[in-house]
Scaffold this active site. Structure first.
Site, short mmCIF file in Angstrom:
data_model
loop_
_atom_site.label_atom_id
_atom_site.label_comp_id
_atom_site.label_asym_id
_atom_site.label_seq_id
_atom_site.Cartn_x
_atom_site.Cartn_y
_atom_site.Cartn_z
N GLU A 59 0.83 -1.21 0.00
CA GLU A 59 0.00 0.00 0.00
C GLU A 59 0.87 1.25 0.00
O GLU A 59 0.61 2.21 -0.73
CB GLU A 59 -0.91 0.02 1.24
CG GLU A 59 -1.88 -1.13 1.33
CD GLU A 59 -1.31 -2.35 2.05
OE1 GLU A 59 -0.10 -2.64 1.91
OE2 GLU A 59 -2.08 -3.01 2.76
N CYS A 94 -1.87 -2.71 7.29
CA CYS A 94 -1.26 -2.56 8.61
C CYS A 94 -1.47 -1.13 9.12
O CYS A 94 -1.87 -0.23 8.38
CB CYS A 94 0.23 -2.91 8.57
SG CYS A 94 1.27 -1.57 7.94
N CYS A 97 0.44 1.68 7.29
CA CYS A 97 -0.17 2.04 6.00
C CYS A 97 -1.46 2.85 6.20
O CYS A 97 -1.73 3.79 5.44
CB CYS A 97 -0.44 0.80 5.17
SG CYS A 97 1.09 0.06 4.54
#
Ligand code: THU
Length: 138
Positions: A59, A94, A97
């Site tokens: 990401e 996560c 991100c």
């Protein structure tokens, strides 16, 4: 909300780019596809490192690619992840991100998880990172 056609295209881009992952340590492979408000797609993969800490998620790779090309206005991101050699699973972003996304995207930004076959799971960034600390707090 982005259209079903846009969603399918974005999910497919996340699945397709996953072939370029560099994940020799975790063997967990992730692809991401970020849609700008102008309709462009920037893809990213996780890029790991022998020192582990410098590894980057898919990401963030997509966000950093887009920002470095002058794009800062985003509508949605699709994520496709799973262990090497196994079926894709729904892979939530996560915390780091989520925070990086919150730098550029508001609470209505869409985060779409795909397992490559079932219905995509849709969240807003506001759902995934409520009460976030952002540029407006400084
Ligand atoms: N990873 C991502 O790229 N995105 C996620 O949403 C979750 C985790 C990567 C980081 C690391 O390379 C591997 O997956 C295992 O955590």
């Amino acid at each position: 909300m982005i259209t079903d056609i846009q969603t399918d295209k974005l999910c497919q881009a996340a699945v397709d780019i996953r072939k370029n992952c560099y994940a020799p340590y975790s063997h967990f492979r992730v692809g991401a596809a970020l849609l700008t408000s102008g309709g462009k797609i920037y893809t990213g993969v996780n890029v790991e490192n022998a020192a582990y800490g410098p590894s980057n998620c898919a990401e963030r790779t997509a966000v950093f690619k887009a920002v470095s090309e002058g794009e800062t206005d985003f509508a949605a991101i699709a994520i496709a992840g799973g262990a090497e050699g196994a079926d894709l699973q729904y892979c939530p972003p996560c915390g780091v991100c989520r925070q990086v996304l919150a730098e550029f995207c508001g609470p209505d930004f869409e985060v779409i998880l795909t397992d490559g076959k079932g219905e995509p799971k849709r969240f807003t960034l506001g759902e995934l990172l409520p009460e976030s600390f952002g540029p407006e707090n400084l």
